[in-house]
Design an enzyme around this catalytic site. Structure first.
Site, PDB file in Angstrom:
ATOM      1  N   SER A  39       0.717  -1.245  -0.027  1.00 47.35           N
ATOM      2  CA  SER A  39       0.075   0.030  -0.032  1.00 47.35           C
ATOM      3  C   SER A  39       0.788   1.321  -0.068  1.00 47.35           C
ATOM      4  O   SER A  39       0.274   2.510  -0.491  1.00 47.35           O
ATOM      5  CB  SER A  39      -1.031  -0.008   1.191  1.00 47.35           C
ATOM      6  OG  SER A  39      -0.229  -0.272   2.342  1.00 47.35           O
ATOM      7  N   HIS A  87      -5.404  -3.566  -1.605  1.00 42.38           N
ATOM      8  CA  HIS A  87      -5.247  -2.629  -2.948  1.00 42.38           C
ATOM      9  C   HIS A  87      -5.409  -3.164  -4.288  1.00 42.38           C
ATOM     10  O   HIS A  87      -5.109  -2.517  -5.291  1.00 42.38           O
ATOM     11  CB  HIS A  87      -3.944  -2.098  -2.597  1.00 42.38           C
ATOM     12  CG  HIS A  87      -4.033  -0.985  -1.357  1.00 42.38           C
ATOM     13  ND1 HIS A  87      -4.475   0.241  -1.593  1.00 42.38           N
ATOM     14  CD2 HIS A  87      -3.618  -1.114  -0.110  1.00 42.38           C
ATOM     15  CE1 HIS A  87      -4.378   0.856  -0.303  1.00 42.38           C
ATOM     16  NE2 HIS A  87      -3.849  -0.140   0.464  1.00 42.38           N
ATOM     17  N   LYS A 144     -12.239  -0.012   0.083  1.00 41.32           N
ATOM     18  CA  LYS A 144     -11.288   0.857  -0.812  1.00 41.32           C
ATOM     19  C   LYS A 144     -11.996   0.889  -2.232  1.00 41.32           C
ATOM     20  O   LYS A 144     -12.937   1.790  -2.136  1.00 41.32           O
ATOM     21  CB  LYS A 144      -9.816   0.094  -0.678  1.00 41.32           C
ATOM     22  CG  LYS A 144      -9.254   0.233   0.412  1.00 41.32           C
ATOM     23  CD  LYS A 144      -7.635  -0.269   0.374  1.00 41.32           C
ATOM     24  CE  LYS A 144      -7.166  -0.887   1.695  1.00 41.32           C
ATOM     25  NZ  LYS A 144      -7.100   0.204   2.597  1.00 41.32           N
TER      26      LYS A 144
END
Ligand code: PMP
Length: 395
Positions: free
Chosen positions: A182, A210, A241
């Site tokens: 990340s 991610h 996310k």
């Protein structure tokens, strides 16, 4: 003033302040989107993990509102006690199909998914091989498991192989890695790690927080990106996310998922995601399955932004994803840089120790499908101005 027992916190806070390591948290007065309102001012937003712009997507908003009207808000209690709502079951089935996995289980967050999974798979007498830059939730989950932890050099498959070969083969072995790291945006060499796991009978777990909604066909994640379906036993993901909501998931075999329902402690002892969260996530899967448009736009934006930042002369590390670390070195410079960006109308947080190693402070820029070309050009102009002013780039 703190009482005597807590005086040490004041000392520690003063130390952090002096070292430029005290985090300030901005208050956002608008939806999380390409632009946000802070202190009554509109700013370009380049720090959310809102990769696809789903955090304020009209379809997700609608889905959440409709679900509240049908099902209310809260899940009541933990699912093993109060029963599980049909919405949660539907989301897990849709996610499993989306991820091309046999089964899926959801958690309250990605952090919880890791805390549930690792201690359910290994314990005392077992060994975990963990990339040295793995996320904090993996580090904490490893500690909770009480298994021995062997850290291998970041993304270094030779170091991993050597360490797996050296450790005696009694007990279970787990290899765990972030899919996308990340803070640097690099991708784990998963096919090579998978071969090591298979050769040595280790369980393989990847945290794709991610990569979810970013990598693979239509955002199906890192396992899809590398075509490793059925070869990675545990794929952890987050709904916080790219999915734009909040929540975590584990995709894998029916056996693994059923085991986590029996032995994943955050599943057994903490309440499930709320109704609007689940409904919005279901809609997010639908949006992703209907079209790759958002994922394509994210990558197009990231490619453009990264190329322009390099042209301006910024050191943006070796990211292979829409994460762009603008490397600045010392924490005070990164903080000053972030403050100047803010004054110029761009919100991008400075990240320093302990989130990244000492001396590797940076501004982490997060690209999003929500940004228009005009947003990107405005952001680049601000970066250029501040970069020159602070002597980070020439010209
Ligand atoms: N794993 C990784 C690799 C992450 O980057 C994050 C978020 N920072 C998490 C897990 C935690 O996800 P969540 O925010 O859903 O708890």
């Amino acid at each position: 003033m703190a009482d005597e027992t807590l005086r040490w916190i004041e000392t520690e806070m003063a130390r952090l302040q002096e070292a430029g390591l005290l985090t300030t948290i901005r208050t956002i007065e608008s939806p999380m989107d390409a632009r946000v309102i802070i202190d009554g001012r509109e700013l370009l937003n380049f720090c959310a993990n809102n990769y696809l712009g789903l955090a304020n997507h009209p379809r997700l908003r609608r889905a959440a509102k409709d679900a509240i009207d049908r099902y209310g808000i809260g899940p009541g209690a933990v699912r093993t006690i109060a029963g599980t709502m049909s919405l949660h079951v539907a989301l897990e089935e849709r996610l499993a199909a989306f991820k091309r996995a046999e089964a899926c289980i959801t958690f309250q967050s990605g952090f919880m998914a890791n805390l549930a999974t690792i201690p359910a798979l290994v314990g005392r007498g077992d060994v975990i091989f963990s990339d040295e830059l793995n996320h904090a939730s993996i580090i904490d989950a490893c500690r909770l498991s009480r298994a021995e932890v062997v850290r291998y050099a970041h993304c270094d498959v030779d170091d991993l192989r050597r360490k797996v070969e050296q450790v005696p083969a009694s007990g279970r072995r787990l290899i765990v890695t972030d899919g996308v790291f990340s803070m640097d945006g690099d991708i784990a060499p998963l096919p090579a790690i998978c071969e090591i796991a298979e050769a040595h009978g280790a369980i393989l777990m990847v945290d794709d927080a991610h990569g979810e909604g970013v990598l693979g066909e239509g955002g199906r994640g890192i396992v899809d990106h590398f075509g490793l379906h059925g070869r990675v036993q545990v794929e952890v993901g987050t709904l916080s996310k790219a999915f734009g909501v909040v929540g975590g998931l584990v995709a894998g075999s029916r056996l693994v998922v059923e085991w986590l329902r029996q032995r994943g402690r955050p599943f057994l002892f903490s309440s499930a995601m709320t109704v609007p969260d689940v409904a919005a996530c279901l809609e997010a899967v639908q949006v992703l399955e209907e079209s790759t448009e958002l994922v394509d736009r994210l990558w197009e934006n990231a490619r453009f932004f990264k190329a322009e930042m390099q042209r301006l002369g910024f050191d943006i590390g070796h990211s292979q994803t829409p994460i762009v670390p603008v490397m600045l070195g010392e924490a005070p410079l990164a903080q000053h840089f972030s403050r100047r960006l803010f004054e110029e109308g761009l919100f991008a947080t400075a990240i320093s120790y302990p989130t990244v190693p000492m001396g590797k402070a940076r501004i982490r820029v997060m690209n999003s499908a929500a940004h228009s070309r005009a947003d990107l050009e405005e952001a680049l102009a601000i970066f250029a101005r501040v970069g020159r002013e602070l002597g980070v780039i020439g010209g």
